[in-house]
Design a protein around this motif. Sequence first.
Motif, short mmCIF file in Angstrom:
data_model
loop_
_atom_site.label_atom_id
_atom_site.label_comp_id
_atom_site.label_asym_id
_atom_site.label_seq_id
_atom_site.Cartn_x
_atom_site.Cartn_y
_atom_site.Cartn_z
N UNK A 65 0.86 -1.18 0.00
CA UNK A 65 0.00 0.00 0.00
C UNK A 65 0.90 1.23 0.00
N UNK A 66 0.68 2.10 -0.98
CA UNK A 66 1.48 3.31 -1.12
C UNK A 66 0.52 4.49 -1.27
N UNK A 67 0.17 5.09 -0.13
CA UNK A 67 -0.86 6.12 -0.17
C UNK A 67 -2.20 5.49 -0.52
N UNK A 68 -2.82 5.95 -1.60
CA UNK A 68 -4.10 5.37 -2.01
C UNK A 68 -3.92 4.38 -3.17
N UNK A 69 -2.68 3.98 -3.44
CA UNK A 69 -2.40 3.01 -4.50
C UNK A 69 -2.02 1.68 -3.88
N UNK A 70 -2.32 0.59 -4.60
CA UNK A 70 -1.99 -0.74 -4.13
C UNK A 70 -1.39 -1.56 -5.26
N UNK A 71 -0.52 -2.49 -4.89
CA UNK A 71 0.04 -3.41 -5.88
C UNK A 71 0.24 -4.77 -5.22
N UNK A 99 4.68 4.46 5.26
CA UNK A 99 5.19 4.44 6.62
C UNK A 99 6.67 4.08 6.63
N UNK A 100 7.08 3.16 5.74
CA UNK A 100 8.47 2.71 5.71
C UNK A 100 9.43 3.85 5.37
N UNK A 101 9.00 4.74 4.48
CA UNK A 101 9.89 5.82 4.06
C UNK A 101 9.61 7.12 4.82
N UNK A 102 8.77 7.05 5.84
CA UNK A 102 8.56 8.20 6.71
C UNK A 102 7.61 9.25 6.18
N UNK A 103 6.75 8.90 5.24
CA UNK A 103 5.80 9.87 4.70
C UNK A 103 4.56 9.95 5.59
N UNK A 104 4.05 11.15 5.75
CA UNK A 104 2.81 11.35 6.49
C UNK A 104 1.63 10.97 5.59
N UNK A 105 0.54 10.69 6.22
CA UNK A 105 -0.66 10.38 5.45
C UNK A 105 -1.37 9.15 5.98
N UNK A 106 -2.39 8.73 5.27
CA UNK A 106 -3.19 7.61 5.70
C UNK A 106 -2.37 6.32 5.64
#
Length: 350
Positions: free
Chosen positions: A230-236, A289-296
């Motif tokens: 999960x990367x923000x609102x994108x998924x793979x 979360x792994x790269x320290x970005x804020x957000x959902x």
Amino acid sequence: MSIILLPNRSTPFFKRPLLTAMVTALVATISVTGCSSPESNDSEPADAKTENPTADESQNVANNDAVSAEKIMVNTVKGDVELAMNPSPLVVYDMTLMQDLAALDVAVDGMPGGLLLKNLHSETQPDPKSVGTVFEPDLEALNAMQPQAILVGSRMAEKYDELSSIAPTLDMSIDTANIYESSKQRLHDLGALFGKSDQAAKLQQNIDGLITETKSLTKENKGTGLVVMVNGNKMSAYGDKSRYGFIHTVLGVPMADDKIADAPHGQPISFEYIQKANPDWLFVIDRSAAIGEDGIGAKAVLDNPLVAQSNAWSKQQVVYLSPDSYLAFGGYYQWMQDLTTIKDAFTNAK
């Protein structure tokens, strides 16, 4: 490409210098410093070592403060590289390598700054100097340091030629399609390069023991699995040939979808895809979360009516992998953390 240490017992790992003067200088250095491995035999004379020791027979040393005259040939992604054992100063740009070296208690003189993981450097060794980022080297800092070796992995591999002009550079990128064997070989090679083969073998035993314990649970036909990033609102989604493929190939969890496209960044998916694949287990990597970005966060993103219809969500069989799985996949601490997490989840499965 897997990392293979070229020589074996029938072909020596190390090449003893041919010049008598070099041998004499090495013996003199040992005599002056009086340094020996904690596991060495103090009664053994300096010239009593075998002519061609293998990596498993090499003495372990406390750190790599002094470059050894012994040479080792390492088969890297870019080909064979001959290097003196215990290169120092040492620069490392790959977090997987950093984890293995930290576990081996090897001193690293330079590494990227601003790293988020806390298990990338041995606490018994001096703090390394910053030499850029994991994507961009600081050439001025490198030239000032004059490293004897630079170790890189996937994220810095494209800078190989640039770094090779400064010092011998080893591209030790892990083969993501065969992450277990590749990471095992690399840990073995690092042990040989830094005279810590015994420690490397013990670390591998820790990993293998935990794999055995975890596999004893996952093989009990507890259902299919799907690895999702999960990367923000994108998924793979990731299949068995990806960096997360060990869940299927090593631990034996059947794939919920065996037709996932093999791509470096995974196959883009939707909530509907998860509903249709209907995995019994969801293995989740939260990239933001792994790269320290804020957000959902990943948990909030997946809290969706369609995902809720899957067996994994309804049975609360969602396993959140560590940030290390994204940043340092194949590293010693990544193996230990994620295997423990998966083992605990399957132990508590209903």
